[in-house]
Structures are given as structure tokens and as C-alpha cells.
Scaffold this motif. Structure first.
Motif, PDB file in Angstrom:
ATOM      1  N   ALA A   1      -3.710   5.214  13.111  1.00 59.07           N
ATOM      2  CA  ALA A   1      -3.380   6.329  13.945  1.00 59.07           C
ATOM      3  C   ALA A   1      -2.082   6.099  14.294  1.00 59.07           C
ATOM      4  O   ALA A   1      -1.408   7.197  14.643  1.00 59.07           O
ATOM      5  CB  ALA A   1      -4.572   6.227  15.054  1.00 59.07           C
ATOM      6  N   GLU A   2      -1.377   5.095  14.318  1.00 50.74           N
ATOM      7  CA  GLU A   2      -0.147   4.912  15.279  1.00 50.74           C
ATOM      8  C   GLU A   2       0.924   4.609  14.094  1.00 50.74           C
ATOM      9  O   GLU A   2       2.092   4.162  14.428  1.00 50.74           O
ATOM     10  CB  GLU A   2      -0.118   3.866  16.105  1.00 50.74           C
ATOM     11  N   GLY A   3       0.710   4.641  12.835  1.00 48.23           N
ATOM     12  CA  GLY A   3       1.566   4.528  11.783  1.00 48.23           C
ATOM     13  C   GLY A   3       2.218   3.178  11.561  1.00 48.23           C
ATOM     14  O   GLY A   3       3.337   3.167  11.554  1.00 48.23           O
ATOM     15  N   TYR A   4       1.517   2.124  11.483  1.00 47.84           N
ATOM     16  CA  TYR A   4       2.077   0.816  11.260  1.00 47.84           C
ATOM     17  C   TYR A   4       2.163   0.502   9.612  1.00 47.84           C
ATOM     18  O   TYR A   4       1.241   1.228   8.867  1.00 47.84           O
ATOM     19  CB  TYR A   4       0.900  -0.206  11.837  1.00 47.84           C
ATOM     20  N   ASP A   5       3.103  -0.240   9.516  1.00 47.49           N
ATOM     21  CA  ASP A   5       3.472  -0.582   8.040  1.00 47.49           C
ATOM     22  C   ASP A   5       2.348  -1.535   7.581  1.00 47.49           C
ATOM     23  O   ASP A   5       2.034  -1.650   6.277  1.00 47.49           O
ATOM     24  CB  ASP A   5       4.891  -0.880   7.938  1.00 47.49           C
ATOM     25  N   TYR A   6       2.195  -2.537   8.479  1.00 54.28           N
ATOM     26  CA  TYR A   6       1.286  -3.716   8.178  1.00 54.28           C
ATOM     27  C   TYR A   6       0.373  -4.140   9.138  1.00 54.28           C
ATOM     28  O   TYR A   6       0.711  -4.019  10.355  1.00 54.28           O
ATOM     29  CB  TYR A   6       2.346  -5.045   7.821  1.00 54.28           C
TER      30      TYR A   6
ATOM     31  N   ASN B   1       0.984  -1.248   0.093  1.00 55.42           N
ATOM     32  CA  ASN B   1       0.208  -0.089   0.058  1.00 55.42           C
ATOM     33  C   ASN B   1       0.838   1.176  -0.064  1.00 55.42           C
ATOM     34  O   ASN B   1       1.714   1.496   0.900  1.00 55.42           O
ATOM     35  CB  ASN B   1      -1.012  -0.219   1.327  1.00 55.42           C
ATOM     36  N   PRO B   2       0.899   1.924  -1.017  1.00 55.22           N
ATOM     37  CA  PRO B   2       1.758   3.452  -1.244  1.00 55.22           C
ATOM     38  C   PRO B   2       1.487   4.309  -0.131  1.00 55.22           C
ATOM     39  O   PRO B   2       2.096   5.174  -0.003  1.00 55.22           O
ATOM     40  CB  PRO B   2       1.601   3.533  -2.638  1.00 55.22           C
ATOM     41  N   ASP B   3       0.021   4.128   0.448  1.00 55.83           N
ATOM     42  CA  ASP B   3      -0.685   5.329   1.278  1.00 55.83           C
ATOM     43  C   ASP B   3      -1.280   4.790   2.175  1.00 55.83           C
ATOM     44  O   ASP B   3      -2.509   4.638   2.274  1.00 55.83           O
ATOM     45  CB  ASP B   3      -1.422   6.217   0.341  1.00 55.83           C
ATOM     46  N   GLY B   4      -0.720   4.569   3.390  1.00 58.38           N
ATOM     47  CA  GLY B   4      -1.185   3.961   4.541  1.00 58.38           C
ATOM     48  C   GLY B   4      -0.499   2.409   4.907  1.00 58.38           C
ATOM     49  O   GLY B   4       0.231   1.756   4.003  1.00 58.38           O
ATOM     50  N   PRO B   5      -1.088   1.838   5.724  1.00 56.47           N
ATOM     51  CA  PRO B   5      -0.800   0.421   6.086  1.00 56.47           C
ATOM     52  C   PRO B   5      -1.148  -0.547   5.070  1.00 56.47           C
ATOM     53  O   PRO B   5      -2.184  -0.434   4.690  1.00 56.47           O
ATOM     54  CB  PRO B   5      -1.467   0.081   7.288  1.00 56.47           C
ATOM     55  N   THR B   6      -0.450  -1.554   4.849  1.00 59.26           N
ATOM     56  CA  THR B   6      -0.531  -2.671   3.951  1.00 59.26           C
ATOM     57  C   THR B   6      -1.355  -3.789   4.696  1.00 59.26           C
ATOM     58  O   THR B   6      -0.932  -4.176   5.749  1.00 59.26           O
ATOM     59  CB  THR B   6       0.730  -3.188   3.555  1.00 59.26           C
ATOM     60  N   VAL B   7      -2.830  -4.041   4.260  1.00 54.78           N
ATOM     61  CA  VAL B   7      -3.521  -4.866   5.079  1.00 54.78           C
ATOM     62  C   VAL B   7      -3.777  -6.204   4.191  1.00 54.78           C
ATOM     63  O   VAL B   7      -3.913  -6.258   3.246  1.00 54.78           O
ATOM     64  CB  VAL B   7      -4.838  -4.288   5.005  1.00 54.78           C
ATOM     65  N   ILE B   8      -3.347  -7.417   5.170  1.00 55.84           N
ATOM     66  CA  ILE B   8      -3.368  -8.565   4.325  1.00 55.84           C
ATOM     67  C   ILE B   8      -4.123  -9.473   5.341  1.00 55.84           C
ATOM     68  O   ILE B   8      -4.352  -9.493   6.425  1.00 55.84           O
ATOM     69  CB  ILE B   8      -1.933  -9.135   4.611  1.00 55.84           C
ATOM     70  N   LEU B   9      -5.523 -10.061   4.557  1.00 53.55           N
ATOM     71  CA  LEU B   9      -6.496 -10.945   5.139  1.00 53.55           C
ATOM     72  C   LEU B   9      -5.802 -12.600   4.875  1.00 53.55           C
ATOM     73  O   LEU B   9      -5.508 -12.838   3.921  1.00 53.55           O
ATOM     74  CB  LEU B   9      -7.676 -10.769   4.441  1.00 53.55           C
ATOM     75  N   PHE B  10      -5.814 -13.132   5.918  1.00 54.63           N
ATOM     76  CA  PHE B  10      -5.426 -14.710   6.015  1.00 54.63           C
ATOM     77  C   PHE B  10      -6.751 -15.404   5.991  1.00 54.63           C
ATOM     78  O   PHE B  10      -7.643 -15.221   6.970  1.00 54.63           O
ATOM     79  CB  PHE B  10      -4.463 -15.074   7.192  1.00 54.63           C
TER      80      PHE B  10
ATOM     81  N   LYS C   1       6.825  -1.882  11.022  1.00 53.64           N
ATOM     82  CA  LYS C   1       6.308  -1.824  12.095  1.00 53.64           C
ATOM     83  C   LYS C   1       4.917  -2.565  11.788  1.00 53.64           C
ATOM     84  O   LYS C   1       4.245  -2.384  10.962  1.00 53.64           O
ATOM     85  CB  LYS C   1       6.118  -0.471  12.532  1.00 53.64           C
ATOM     86  N   VAL C   2       4.710  -3.622  12.776  1.00 55.45           N
ATOM     87  CA  VAL C   2       3.572  -4.553  12.215  1.00 55.45           C
ATOM     88  C   VAL C   2       2.618  -4.548  13.568  1.00 55.45           C
ATOM     89  O   VAL C   2       2.991  -4.590  14.732  1.00 55.45           O
ATOM     90  CB  VAL C   2       4.102  -6.201  12.419  1.00 55.45           C
ATOM     91  N   LEU C   3       1.308  -4.800  13.175  1.00 53.24           N
ATOM     92  CA  LEU C   3       0.108  -4.918  13.952  1.00 53.24           C
ATOM     93  C   LEU C   3      -0.652  -6.221  13.361  1.00 53.24           C
ATOM     94  O   LEU C   3      -0.615  -6.488  12.218  1.00 53.24           O
ATOM     95  CB  LEU C   3      -0.752  -3.678  13.944  1.00 53.24           C
TER      96      LEU C   3
ATOM     97  N   ALA D   1      -8.751  -2.399  14.527  1.00 50.89           N
ATOM     98  CA  ALA D   1      -7.187  -2.683  14.252  1.00 50.89           C
ATOM     99  C   ALA D   1      -6.926  -1.679  13.102  1.00 50.89           C
ATOM    100  O   ALA D   1      -5.836  -1.156  13.046  1.00 50.89           O
ATOM    101  CB  ALA D   1      -7.187  -4.154  13.557  1.00 50.89           C
ATOM    102  N   VAL D   2      -7.766  -1.509  11.981  1.00 48.91           N
ATOM    103  CA  VAL D   2      -7.465  -0.454  10.903  1.00 48.91           C
ATOM    104  C   VAL D   2      -7.400   0.685  11.750  1.00 48.91           C
ATOM    105  O   VAL D   2      -6.323   1.770  11.220  1.00 48.91           O
ATOM    106  CB  VAL D   2      -8.553  -0.491  10.023  1.00 48.91           C
TER     107      VAL D   2
END
Length: 338
Positions: free
Chosen positions: A212-217, A128-137, A162-164, A206-207
């Protein structure tokens, strides 16, 4: 240079891709993991192929029948076997080869060519070039889905991100606790909700936190088994709507986790999940515990869904980013040596 040529040059020492003492230490570790993790599959595949070429006779219909039987027994899958046999027969006739080593090389070249058909054999995660990259499993219970979330979280963390993580599988007893254990072990925060609660509310929280806290993933575990395909689609669609509303560019990846030890049943699961929701990539777990690693070829041929991670052991670091060159080399190495 094609994938097969790179593999062969590496094997003969012409390139520094494989078996080079000057290899970067991290790359050497990855190669060693592939070598060990693919051992059962490699031995099974090599034995079947070696038996085929033992007591060589002329190329005839019986040879191709035996080739088909050997490939299917190596868990390559029926459709991939038919396509591969046809490609081998066409190449053999076109090149007019009849010696066993030449035929074997044709077979290996065509196998690699079918896997590398579009030149994107080892695609990276979509970012995601703009915000956290979101991956569903997604995936059925028991395939190692929640464990894969933790291990991929570890891999991304080790790469400096930085991962959540979000415990969206609120229905399976112990799933939330299991992900919490991974979070505590790796020092990765986990967003949770109440047992049997609404997974979508967990995803919403989670999103919000990720933005809000600048997570990468943001890695989201989802329910492993819902009562019907319609329920599965509805639940995933609800999650996606929330993510698209709250996160720039929505969901980047939907990764289906499959257990390699189930062989062709993994292919059936992939087909079913791909009908229920758009799958962007696969995580193939427990490859080190099976001789059925040929299913990677079958999935690639029939579904054209890329394998993005592959499980080569029990440790967190053993879930590796999939590398088609390492995989194919580890699969056919013994045949190149003969």
C-alpha cells in the motif's frame, strides 16, 4: 580473467582493484573492512600454510597428508579439503611442478577455482520486478539474526531504498523490542504483533503495508527455534503462502543467518535448515571475531548456497555485501607476499 588472476594482478599493482591510492573512497572503506575483519582467519590460515612449506621437501604422500591436516585445522572442512587436495595433486602432476613457490601457487589457484566453480561467486540479492522485494531471515537463536535484519535494512536504506521491517519472531522474549530499537535508531518502520502471537498475522500486516505504501524491501525476522523441523517447515510455509497471496512474485529470498565463530557447526546448521526449507543465501556473522572464516569455503563446496552478506565488525555498516574477490584476497594475501 579468472578470480585468482585478478587477485594476483591487483596485488602486484597491475590492476586497480586492491591497494591503489586512487581507489574510490567507498571501495577503499570496504576493502579496509575486509582486511580488518578477516585478520584472525588470515593469520591462522597463513601460519598453517607457511608451516607446511617451511623446511621444504619433495612432493610425496606425506606432503599431501600434511596438507590435508593443515586445511582441516584451518576449518576448511573435510569434503572441501579432500576435493582441494585431489585438485592440487592432479594440477601438480599435470604441470610437473616441484618447487615450493610453484606448488603454493597451484594450491592457491585451485582453492580459488573451487570457490568460483560456476562463475557466480558473489551473486546479488534477487529483486522483485513488480512490488516489494520480500526477504525472510531464518536461523537459530544467538547467531545475530535480528541484528542482521537491522544492519541489512540500514545497508539498503543507505543505498536509497524504502525499507520496512517485520518482527515475525514473536516467540523469543525481547526479539520484537530488539527490532524496534533498530527501527527507531535507523528511522525504519517496524510492523509488530503481540508477544507469543501468530507470526503469520504480522507478516500479513507487513505485506499489506509494504504494498500500500510503496516500499522497495520488506525484511521479515522469523522465529529462531521452533520445536521440530516439521514445525519450522509449517511456520515458514504458512508465511510464504500469505506472502504469495498478497505480494506479486511472493518471496524473493530466504536468508539463513550463521555465526562464523561456530566453524563447522555453522555448516551443520546450514544443512539442517536447507532440508527444512529452501535457502537462497547465507548471512555469515561475527567473522571478525574468529579464525574460522575458512567455513565459507566449506559451505560453498558442500551446499553451493551463496554467501550474500558477511559480518566484519560491530557497526551497522560492518555487515557487508559478500565479495568473493575481497574475501579470497584477504584470506591468501599473506601467502602471496611470501
Amino acid at each position: 580473467m579468472g578470480l585468482f588472476d585478478r587477485i594476483k594482478r591487483a596485488f602486484t599493482g597491475e590492476d586497480k582493484v586492491v591497494k591503489d591510492q586512487d581507489l574510490d573512497p567507498k571501495e577503499a572503506i570496504v576493502l579496509d573492512k575486509y582486511e580488518r575483519g578477516m585478520e584472525k582467519t588470515r593469520k591462522s590460515f597463513s601460519e598453517r600454510m607457511s608451516d607446511l612449506f617451511t623446511g621444504w621437501r619433495e612432493i610425496d604422500e606425506d606432503f599431501y597428508d600434511d596438507l590435508e591436516e593443515a586445511l582441516i585445522s584451518a576449518d576448511v572442512g573435510f569434503a572441501m579439503t579432500m576435493a582441494l587436495t585431489d585438485a592440487i595433486q592432479e594440477a601438480v602432476e599435470e604441470r610437473n611442478v616441484y618447487q615450493p613457490e610453484a606448488v603454493k601457487q597451484v594450491m592457491l589457484e585451485e582453492m580459488v577455482a573451487i570457490y568460483e566453480k560456476d562463475g557466480q561467486a558473489s551473486p546479488a540479492l534477487i529483486e522483485n520486478p513488480d512490488g516489494p522485494t520480500v526477504i525472510l531471515f531464518v536461523g537459530v537463536n544467538g547467531v545475530g539474526k535480528t541484528t542482521s535484519v537491522g544492519k541489512i535494512g540500514y545497508s539498503l536504506q543507505q543505498a536509497g531504498h524504502k525499507v520496512l521491517m517485520a518482527a515475525g519472531d514473536t516467540f523469543r522474549a525481547g526479539a520484537v523490542e530488539q527490532l524496534n530499537v533498530w527501527g527507531q535508531r535507523l528511522d525504519i518502520p517496524v510492523v509488530t504483533g503481540r508477544d507469543q502471537g501468530d507470526p503469520a498475522s504480522v507478516v500479513y500486516d507487513a505485506v499489506k503495508k509494504a504494498n500500500a505504501e510503496g516500499y522497495d524491501y520488506l525484511l521479515v525476522d522469523t522465529a529462531g527455534r521452533l520445536h521440530s523441523k516439521a514445525n519450522l517447515m509449517a511456520e515458514l510455509a504458512k508465511m510464504k503462502r500469505i506472502i504469495e497471496r498478497e505480494n506479486p512474485n511472493g518471496v524473493q529470498e530466504v536468508l539463513l543467518v550463521l555465526d562464523a565463530t561456530t566453524g563447522q557447526n555453522a555448516l551443520i546448521q546450514a544443512k539442517q535448515f536447507n532440508e527444512a526449507t529452501e535457502i537462497t543465501g547465507l548471512v555469515l556473522t561475527k567473522l571478525d571475531g574468529t579464525a574460522k572464516g575458512g567455513v565459507v569455503l566449506s559451505i560453498r563446496h558442500e551446499l553451493d548456497i551463496p554467501v550474500k552478506y558477511i559480518g566484519l565488525g560491530e557497526q551497522a555498516s560492518d555487515l557487508q555485501v559478500f565479495d568473493a574477490e575481497h574475501y579470497m584476497y584477504s584470506l591468501i594475501r599473506d601467502l602471496l607476499e611470501k
